[in-house]
Write a protein that holds these residues in place. Sequence first.
Motif, short mmCIF file in Angstrom:
data_model
loop_
_atom_site.label_atom_id
_atom_site.label_comp_id
_atom_site.label_asym_id
_atom_site.label_seq_id
_atom_site.Cartn_x
_atom_site.Cartn_y
_atom_site.Cartn_z
N SER B 48 0.72 -1.23 0.16
CA SER B 48 0.05 0.28 0.37
C SER B 48 0.64 1.52 0.25
O SER B 48 2.20 0.88 0.24
N VAL B 49 0.39 2.23 -0.98
CA VAL B 49 1.04 3.87 -0.77
C VAL B 49 0.12 4.90 -0.01
O VAL B 49 -1.07 4.43 -0.07
N GLY B 50 0.61 5.93 0.46
CA GLY B 50 -0.60 6.88 0.94
C GLY B 50 0.66 7.92 1.61
O GLY B 50 1.99 8.43 1.77
N SER B 51 -0.07 8.83 1.93
CA SER B 51 0.63 9.99 2.18
C SER B 51 0.66 10.09 3.95
O SER B 51 1.56 11.10 4.23
N HIS B 52 0.23 9.38 4.47
CA HIS B 52 0.39 8.93 5.96
C HIS B 52 0.84 7.72 6.42
O HIS B 52 -0.07 7.03 5.98
N PRO B 53 1.49 7.24 7.23
CA PRO B 53 1.89 6.06 7.76
C PRO B 53 0.89 5.22 8.39
O PRO B 53 0.14 4.62 7.80
N ALA B 54 -0.45 5.85 8.66
CA ALA B 54 -1.64 5.58 9.24
C ALA B 54 -2.19 5.20 8.11
O ALA B 54 -3.72 4.36 8.43
N ILE B 55 -2.55 5.50 7.33
CA ILE B 55 -3.42 5.38 5.48
C ILE B 55 -3.15 3.95 5.36
O ILE B 55 -3.37 3.32 5.14
N VAL B 56 -1.47 4.63 5.24
CA VAL B 56 -1.17 3.39 4.59
C VAL B 56 -1.96 2.13 5.76
O VAL B 56 -1.84 0.85 4.78
N LYS B 57 -1.14 1.62 6.82
CA LYS B 57 -1.48 0.55 7.73
C LYS B 57 -2.96 0.55 7.39
O LYS B 57 -3.67 -0.69 7.30
N PHE B 58 -3.81 1.54 7.47
CA PHE B 58 -5.72 1.15 6.78
C PHE B 58 -5.67 1.05 5.78
O PHE B 58 -6.58 -0.93 6.20
N ASN B 59 -5.06 0.64 5.04
CA ASN B 59 -5.17 0.34 3.73
C ASN B 59 -4.89 -1.19 3.41
O ASN B 59 -5.26 -1.83 2.73
N VAL B 60 -3.59 -1.96 4.41
CA VAL B 60 -2.93 -2.56 4.50
C VAL B 60 -4.07 -3.82 5.10
O VAL B 60 -4.43 -4.87 5.06
N LYS B 61 -4.59 -3.01 6.04
CA LYS B 61 -5.37 -4.57 7.15
C LYS B 61 -6.87 -4.56 6.69
O LYS B 61 -7.67 -5.14 6.50
N LYS B 62 -6.94 -3.31 5.63
CA LYS B 62 -8.58 -3.19 4.67
C LYS B 62 -8.27 -4.42 3.50
O LYS B 62 -9.21 -5.35 3.65
N GLN B 63 -6.94 -4.75 3.21
CA GLN B 63 -6.77 -5.58 2.01
C GLN B 63 -6.38 -7.04 3.01
O GLN B 63 -6.67 -7.67 1.77
#
Lengths: 374, 168
Positions: B48-63
Amino acid sequence: MGFSKTIHSALKASLKKDAKNPKSSSLGLVHYSHVPDLKTIDPKFKGSGVDSKVKGRDTSHPHSFFYRDNTDPEEIVVSRAPYRYTGQIDTEKNKLYDLGSDPQKLIARAKSRNQGVLDMDLVHEEVKNSGHAGFFNSNHPNLKNVVAMYGPVDVSIDSKYKKTEDMEKNTLRNIGAGLAIAGALATGTPEKADAPTVPKTKISQAATKTPTAPKATAEPKAATPKFGDEYSTKRMLHTIAQVESSGGRNINHAPVNSPMHRGNRAYGQYGLMPVTIKDTIKAHGDLKSKHGKALALDGQDFHNYMKRNPELGETVAERHVQRLERQFGQDPSKIGYAWFQGIRGTHDAIKQKKDIENHWHVKKIRDAYKRGNK
Amino acid sequence: MDIKQSDIDTVESAGVLDGQDVKLIRLRGGLWMAISKTANSIKEKVLSVGSHPAIVKFNVKKQFPNFQMAMYKSEVFANEPEVEDHSHFLSEDLLKSGYELYSLQDNNSIEFQISKNGIKEVSVASFIMEDSLFVNKTEVKPEFSRALAGAALEKTLPNGIKKIKIQK
């Protein structure tokens, strides 16, 4: 007498005065179980017994279900329970709340706390916080006699009650249709709450005590696969996807201009309407806690949400098919009809003896099913 | 995606996925990404890529629901904010162009971020006081205004907010 104002008259009728203490009021309760030698019915074991299908309905306010004494239980429950337990509660000490008449407007209060969306956890919270030990629903079409208790209830086994082989066979295959009391009590509409619409057998009081009565007269017909191969939910879903979107190739559904759908478009390969998706989210605690905000979305926002959460579309389609299976058995024709016309529409069609088999959508479903989509 | 060592600003552990370490990398350009080896590969894969580490982790968790986040907080962001995806309020065209809209809530302060392909383009700060959400007035392109309004409204639901006020 000092009865709680919230006790419905139907319940009052079954209250018996305790001769030793005329001020106390006792209510006889009956619980069916497959577990022997119980002394207490404890809500923390909810879903471990006859109502195992209730297990999936996560709630932070567990409750056990009882029938009022001297009322008809549901066949689906009785058929699976070799043991019948009876108990008494003092309704002065254990006040019951009537969700049907909602005299203290607790449902309205719970809704107002959740942007107008009914969340049963909040309702339970309101009921408990207002000092009630349990609840019932005087407005429910079939289950007015069901009482739910938040705390343990002491019981003793009904030694006269024995389950027969007939009863065991009866409706075992329809377990999925069984005991949806939780949701049904809440909404008062069996359809919304996945409540079984299995024809209800009138079981006399004698019959509940003597095991021979529940004959197969009201047994729902076994859902026999019509197309040779064994039925599976997966195959049914695949069939629906073929009919609705050529297996996911044509997902740009046209707007539906019925009063119910108000120009909304179906979503995804299964052609699910937003209202169906929202109803399914509402009916499942796990989906509601994760995707509750989708309930407030409409139009393109809702479609965007679904696209960004593709697993939700799959889960909703599967749960909806399972719901239809509980309602209509594993019958591709009826499920196909219900996918198009809704559950109520299908029940109405069956009641009015409409020619479901020759409905154009059903024909498509049956053809796709026959092609052996696996 | 080949990343050179010179592109990397920081590396820290994000958690574990199917027994493999997930690393959180910050590139010098400001992009965050989560990478991990998959079961059958030697090379690490971008999750996952994103503008904030929390967003990146959020999307990894979702995926990947099996993803177990590291228990300790990010070294860079001591207080990990709560992430919510509001991208569904963006128009179809913006979504197709790779735009996303998230909110990052840290106690009473909420930041709304619009990013394109993981790079932050717009940031709108706001905070909750009593029953109101105060949103700092920010110049944003008109095509983002509806989505930002929707996101602000969506944040009011779980926070019991009755009013949204724009702060000059």
